[in-house]
Write an enzyme that holds these catalytic residues in place. Structure first.
Site, PDB file in Angstrom:
ATOM      1  N   ASP A  31      -7.400   1.721   7.778  1.00  0.00           N
ATOM      2  CA  ASP A  31      -6.001   2.144   7.646  1.00  0.00           C
ATOM      3  C   ASP A  31      -5.761   3.253   8.671  1.00  0.00           C
ATOM      4  O   ASP A  31      -6.204   4.383   8.477  1.00  0.00           O
ATOM      5  CB  ASP A  31      -5.776   2.657   6.207  1.00  0.00           C
ATOM      6  N   GLU A  78       0.853  -1.210   0.000  1.00  0.00           N
ATOM      7  CA  GLU A  78       0.000   0.000   0.000  1.00  0.00           C
ATOM      8  C   GLU A  78       0.876   1.243   0.000  1.00  0.00           C
ATOM      9  O   GLU A  78       0.566   2.234  -0.655  1.00  0.00           O
ATOM     10  CB  GLU A  78      -0.922   0.005   1.222  1.00  0.00           C
TER      11      GLU A  78
HETATM   12  N1  TRP Z   1      -2.795   5.296   3.639  1.00  0.00           N
HETATM   13  C1  TRP Z   1      -2.073   6.450   4.107  1.00  0.00           C
HETATM   14  C2  TRP Z   1      -0.647   6.049   4.270  1.00  0.00           C
HETATM   15  O1  TRP Z   1      -0.383   4.941   4.627  1.00  0.00           O
HETATM   16  C3  TRP Z   1      -2.586   6.926   5.423  1.00  0.00           C
HETATM   17  C4  TRP Z   1      -3.619   7.943   5.251  1.00  0.00           C
HETATM   18  C5  TRP Z   1      -3.412   9.255   5.200  1.00  0.00           C
HETATM   19  C6  TRP Z   1      -5.005   7.734   5.121  1.00  0.00           C
HETATM   20  N2  TRP Z   1      -4.589   9.899   5.044  1.00  0.00           N
HETATM   21  C7  TRP Z   1      -5.575   9.001   4.986  1.00  0.00           C
HETATM   22  C8  TRP Z   1      -5.795   6.601   5.099  1.00  0.00           C
HETATM   23  C9  TRP Z   1      -6.932   9.133   4.851  1.00  0.00           C
HETATM   24  C10 TRP Z   1      -7.168   6.734   4.953  1.00  0.00           C
HETATM   25  C11 TRP Z   1      -7.729   8.007   4.825  1.00  0.00           C
HETATM   26  O2  TRP Z   1       0.195   6.859   4.050  1.00  0.00           O
HETATM   27 ZN    ZN Z   2       1.307   4.768   5.637  1.00  0.00          ZN
END
Ligand code: TRP
Ligand code: ZN
Length: 315
Positions: free
Chosen positions: A198, A169
């Site tokens: 997440d 991811e």
């Molecule tokens: N997936 C992002 C990462 O791992 C984390 C993240 C930042 C996020 N802003 C978000 C996940 C908003 C869900 C919604 O860097």
């Molecule tokens: Zn991250």
């Protein structure tokens, strides 16, 4: 912790009726709808035990659980062993990104209507800078514990349940995109909804609900409202996690988020506590994203909300 949920005694006829309403959004999603089986309380101690294991794995593998590194494969092995022992049908999906091998882990709970699949998932990889305990051991551990709770309850949902842990991811949602791209259009159309988790234990937490499929969003929002906890819609994350490939394929999506590098406002600290003027997660993508970087209350509430939604949306 034990959280009370509105009464659920009831008639199968009503259940049948609720599952009929659907047009482009997940069916049968009415929260607390009569006849919906109540989810068990998700033991936060169990979720934390998974986080301790992921921390140990990182520590034993150069301090991270990143794509293509030994700590990632060890994380996959840990989760897969728990699921196999609990009676899931697990599939390891291999892909290559940046010249390194990556893996998605898919776990199907036998039974339910295979034409209506409810999925819950989270990314299991960390960045190379640290162990990735809030990002995203938190979501990974809570999805794992929810799957184990399904097994403990020997839950027999109307719909088919599938859980997923995504690789890479942090390289741009590589694993989840690979999964969606490799589904036949028939199998893609069978997915009623995808729930993404997440970062759900941020140390200075907010309570954000993805502002996407209305029925999924309502399931989460009503749950938090029942606990007296304010939520805010998460819109910034639209392109930032593994729900994006599902959304782009026309699959209803939703999820929870407790905040990353953005700063908590005074208004947000007033409703949620914590520290205004500080990030939701000051250790985001850093070496200090360890087991110390978790707010237990946020982890507990979001884990319980996850289990609630999985039960409610699949019943
Ligand atoms: N997936 C992002 C990462 O791992 C984390 C993240 C930042 C996020 N802003 C978000 C996940 C908003 C869900 C919604 O860097
Ligand atoms: Zn991250």
């Amino acid at each position: 912790m034990k959280l009370s949920v509105p009464g659920r005694a009831v008639a199968a006829a009503v259940v049948a009726a609720t599952t009929l309403l659907t047009t482009g959004s997940i069916a049968g999603a009415a929260p607390a709808s009569p006849g919906v089986a109540a989810a068990p309380d998700l033991p936060v101690a169990n979720v934390k035990a998974h986080l301790a294991q992921l921390q140990s794995i990182a520590t034993a593998n150069g301090g991270n659980r990143a794509h293509g590194r030994t700590g990632y494969k060890a994380s996959i092995d840990y989760v897969k062993a728990k699921l196999d022992a609990a009676g899931f049908t697990t599939t390891l999906q291999q892909f290559t990104s940046s010249g390194r091998t990556g893996y998605n882990l898919i776990a199907d709970w036998p039974g339910g209507d295979s034409n209506q699949v409810v999925m819950a998932g989270s990314h299991l990889d960390s960045v190379t800078a640290g162990p990735g305990i809030n990002d995203n051991g938190s979501g990974s551990a809570a999805v794992l514990e929810t799957a184990l709770a399904v097994s403990r309850a020997q839950y027999k949902p109307t719909k088919h349940l599938r859980f997923a842990w995504w690789g890479a991811e942090e390289l741009g949602m590589v694993g989840s995109r690979y999964y969606v791209n490799n589904l036949s259009s028939t199998n893609r159309s069978k997915i009623s909804g995808y729930l993404n988790f997440d970062m759900i234990g941020s140390p200075n937490p907010g309570y954000f609900v993805y502002d996407d499929d209305p029925a999924i969003e309502k399931t989460f929002k009503d749950y938090f409202t029942g606990l007296g906890i304010a939520t805010e819609p998460e819109t910034e994350g639209d392109g930032r996690s593994d729900h994006a490939p599902f959304k782009n394929a026309g699959i209803p999506v939703g999820g929870l988020f407790s905040g990353a590098d953005y700063v908590k406002t005074t208004a947000q600290a007033a409703k949620w506590g914590g520290t205004a003027g500080q990030p939701f997660d000051r250790c985001y993508h850093s070496s200090c994203d360890t087991t110390s970087n978790i707010n237990d209350t946020a982890l507990d509430r979001n884990g319980d909300a996850l289990a609630h939604a999985v039960w409610a949306l699949s019943s």
